[in-house]
Design an enzyme around this catalytic site. Sequence first.
Site, PDB file in Angstrom:
ATOM      1  N   LYS A   1       5.677   5.615 -31.966  1.00  8.68           N
ATOM      2  CA  LYS A   1       4.651   4.626 -31.593  1.00  8.68           C
ATOM      3  C   LYS A   1       4.815   4.336 -30.105  1.00  8.68           C
ATOM      4  O   LYS A   1       5.929   4.153 -29.627  1.00  8.68           O
ATOM      5  CB  LYS A   1       4.831   3.347 -32.420  1.00  8.68           C
ATOM      6  CG  LYS A   1       3.717   2.332 -32.160  1.00  8.68           C
ATOM      7  CD  LYS A   1       3.738   1.206 -33.178  1.00  8.68           C
ATOM      8  CE  LYS A   1       4.664   0.090 -32.759  1.00  8.68           C
ATOM      9  NZ  LYS A   1       4.452  -1.140 -33.550  1.00  8.68           N
TER      10      LYS A   1
ATOM     11  N   ASP B   1      -0.841 -23.947 -31.118  1.00  5.22           N
ATOM     12  CA  ASP B   1      -1.121 -22.923 -30.110  1.00  5.22           C
ATOM     13  C   ASP B   1      -1.393 -23.649 -28.797  1.00  5.22           C
ATOM     14  O   ASP B   1      -2.001 -24.725 -28.792  1.00  5.22           O
ATOM     15  CB  ASP B   1      -2.345 -22.078 -30.513  1.00  5.22           C
ATOM     16  CG  ASP B   1      -2.424 -20.771 -29.739  1.00  5.22           C
ATOM     17  OD1 ASP B   1      -2.196 -19.697 -30.343  1.00  5.22           O
ATOM     18  OD2 ASP B   1      -2.711 -20.814 -28.515  1.00  5.22           O
TER      19      ASP B   1
HETATM   20  N1  NAD Z   1       8.958  -8.560 -33.497  1.00  3.39           N
HETATM   21  C1  NAD Z   1       7.991  -7.741 -33.783  1.00  3.39           C
HETATM   22  O1  NAD Z   1       8.123  -6.856 -34.601  1.00  3.39           O
HETATM   23  C2  NAD Z   1       6.668  -7.928 -33.107  1.00  3.39           C
HETATM   24  C3  NAD Z   1       5.594  -7.089 -33.391  1.00  3.39           C
HETATM   25  C4  NAD Z   1       4.366  -7.336 -32.780  1.00  3.39           C
HETATM   26  C5  NAD Z   1       4.229  -8.389 -31.892  1.00  3.39           C
HETATM   27  N2  NAD Z   1       5.328  -9.153 -31.624  1.00  3.39           N
HETATM   28  C6  NAD Z   1       5.245 -10.270 -30.695  1.00  3.39           C
HETATM   29  O2  NAD Z   1       4.560 -11.327 -31.336  1.00  3.39           O
HETATM   30  C7  NAD Z   1       3.980 -12.156 -30.334  1.00  3.39           C
HETATM   31  C8  NAD Z   1       2.532 -12.445 -30.667  1.00  3.39           C
HETATM   32  O3  NAD Z   1       1.768 -11.243 -30.636  1.00  3.39           O
HETATM   33  P1  NAD Z   1       0.227 -11.248 -31.028  1.00  3.39           P
HETATM   34  O4  NAD Z   1      -0.199  -9.851 -31.146  1.00  3.39           O
HETATM   35  O5  NAD Z   1       0.042 -12.192 -32.158  1.00  3.39           O
HETATM   36  O6  NAD Z   1      -0.396 -11.904 -29.713  1.00  3.39           O
HETATM   37  P2  NAD Z   1      -1.768 -12.715 -29.596  1.00  3.39           P
HETATM   38  O7  NAD Z   1      -2.113 -12.677 -28.160  1.00  3.39           O
HETATM   39  O8  NAD Z   1      -2.744 -12.239 -30.586  1.00  3.39           O
HETATM   40  O9  NAD Z   1      -1.348 -14.203 -29.996  1.00  3.39           O
HETATM   41  C9  NAD Z   1      -0.480 -14.991 -29.220  1.00  3.39           C
HETATM   42  C10 NAD Z   1      -0.925 -16.440 -29.326  1.00  3.39           C
HETATM   43  O10 NAD Z   1       0.076 -17.251 -28.703  1.00  3.39           O
HETATM   44  C11 NAD Z   1      -0.600 -18.272 -27.975  1.00  3.39           C
HETATM   45  N3  NAD Z   1       0.333 -18.772 -26.963  1.00  3.39           N
HETATM   46  C12 NAD Z   1       0.564 -18.305 -25.703  1.00  3.39           C
HETATM   47  N4  NAD Z   1       1.527 -19.053 -25.113  1.00  3.39           N
HETATM   48  C13 NAD Z   1       1.886 -19.997 -26.003  1.00  3.39           C
HETATM   49  C14 NAD Z   1       2.805 -21.069 -25.987  1.00  3.39           C
HETATM   50  N5  NAD Z   1       3.561 -21.321 -24.913  1.00  3.39           N
HETATM   51  N6  NAD Z   1       2.889 -21.861 -27.081  1.00  3.39           N
HETATM   52  C15 NAD Z   1       2.128 -21.615 -28.173  1.00  3.39           C
HETATM   53  N7  NAD Z   1       1.238 -20.622 -28.244  1.00  3.39           N
HETATM   54  C16 NAD Z   1       1.121 -19.818 -27.187  1.00  3.39           C
HETATM   55  C17 NAD Z   1      -1.849 -17.615 -27.433  1.00  3.39           C
HETATM   56  O11 NAD Z   1      -2.829 -18.576 -27.105  1.00  3.39           O
HETATM   57  C18 NAD Z   1      -2.245 -16.742 -28.625  1.00  3.39           C
HETATM   58  O12 NAD Z   1      -3.112 -17.418 -29.505  1.00  3.39           O
HETATM   59  C19 NAD Z   1       4.172 -11.402 -29.014  1.00  3.39           C
HETATM   60  O13 NAD Z   1       5.307 -11.920 -28.355  1.00  3.39           O
HETATM   61  C20 NAD Z   1       4.449  -9.986 -29.448  1.00  3.39           C
HETATM   62  O14 NAD Z   1       5.200  -9.263 -28.509  1.00  3.39           O
HETATM   63  C21 NAD Z   1       6.517  -8.950 -32.214  1.00  3.39           C
END
Ligand code: NAD
Length: 326
Positions: free
Chosen positions: A73, A166
């Site tokens: 990936k 959020d």
């Molecule tokens: N661990 C894993 O396996 C894995 C896999 C995929 C994504 N992730 C991580 O998960 C996180 C979210 O990814 P996503 O695809 O849902 O992103 P996304 O952009 O769809 O959602 C993120 C949300 O967080 C909000 N946000 C931003 N800063 C914030 C804060 N300080 N407090 C509260 N909310 C806040 C944004 O407004 C948004 O709604 C990212 O950090 C991504 O890297 C982790």
Amino acid sequence: MNPLGEVLYLSRSDVENLDIPMDEIITIVEKAFLEKAQGKTEAPPKPGIHPRKDSFIHAMPAYIPRMKSAGLKWVSGFPDNRKRNLPYITGLLILNDLETGLPICIMDCSWITAKRTGAATAVAAKRLARENSRVLSILGCGVQGRSNLEALIVVCQNLERVRAYDIDRKNLNKYVNEMTAKYGLEVVATDSPRKALEGCDIVVTAGPILKHPKQTIEASWFPNGGFACPLDFDSFWKPNAMQSMDKFYTDDKEQLNYYKKQGYFLDVPEVYADLGEVISGEKLGREDSNERIMSMNLGLAIEDMATAIYVYKHAKKKKVGMWLPL
Ligand SMILES: NC(=O)c1ccc[n+]([C@@H]2O[C@H](COP(=O)([O-])OP(=O)(O)OC[C@H]3O[C@@H](n4cnc5c(N)ncnc54)[C@H](O)[C@@H]3O)[C@@H](O)[C@H]2O)c1
């Protein structure tokens, strides 16, 4: 006929429209963790490049012999994409033939990344959250906020309330409306991380990953008996909160150590076990209802390849996608 053969290309909507249910993905991801626990998978820690501040593009290869799945990936996270009306996480996944190494399928990886991450949280929650967990806190109401709720509903039969937070009020309100309509649970908007954590049994943090995070969650906000699953590294959790855990798990110790060497996770406590060890019964999960437990799930390529081969087989069966010459 092209002598190299063809690859099946699956666009984002091809993958989404297969509509593979979450309970099946949870089962697949659980099996992948078991294979890992038995030392039967190959998945080196993910290297990455970082073209913009707080962005990443990670290479995530894995091979799971029993599932006959091998591939890579290539996934990006760009925090400023939201301003361009693009998703934070995007990318492609390539599956390879095990005999020849030739690519057999190229697919968009957004759906897989969303679903398998929720599934991994659910797999962890089955062993690490209290059995009668009722209140879930979601901090960061984007793609992961949605897929993690979807997965936790499958394994936490008593879930009745979601406390959501959020930083972006529009995202928060949209989440509350959508999730209420979809699941019929009580989904409450809160105006601070602290309020979101009030009375929670499980908390998932899913904001952006920041190299120098402004950590907010204090140890005292997290109730005894709670289970925390950060998906955004340690971006949300203050060192005292992480160190207040009775047991600290991760999805892969090797990967956590790899990140530590790059300057992340400097304040996390010692790892008690990784998820494979708990699923296989080698190490204990939750032992009593007062334990404070965190599982730092970084995301593993075995989760992706386990799900991707399933998606590929479904797509071939349903004749979805476009065959392209190599
Ligand atoms: N661990 C894993 O396996 C894995 C896999 C995929 C994504 N992730 C991580 O998960 C996180 C979210 O990814 P996503 O695809 O849902 O992103 P996304 O952009 O769809 O959602 C993120 C949300 O967080 C909000 N946000 C931003 N800063 C914030 C804060 N300080 N407090 C509260 N909310 C806040 C944004 O407004 C948004 O709604 C990212 O950090 C991504 O890297 C982790």
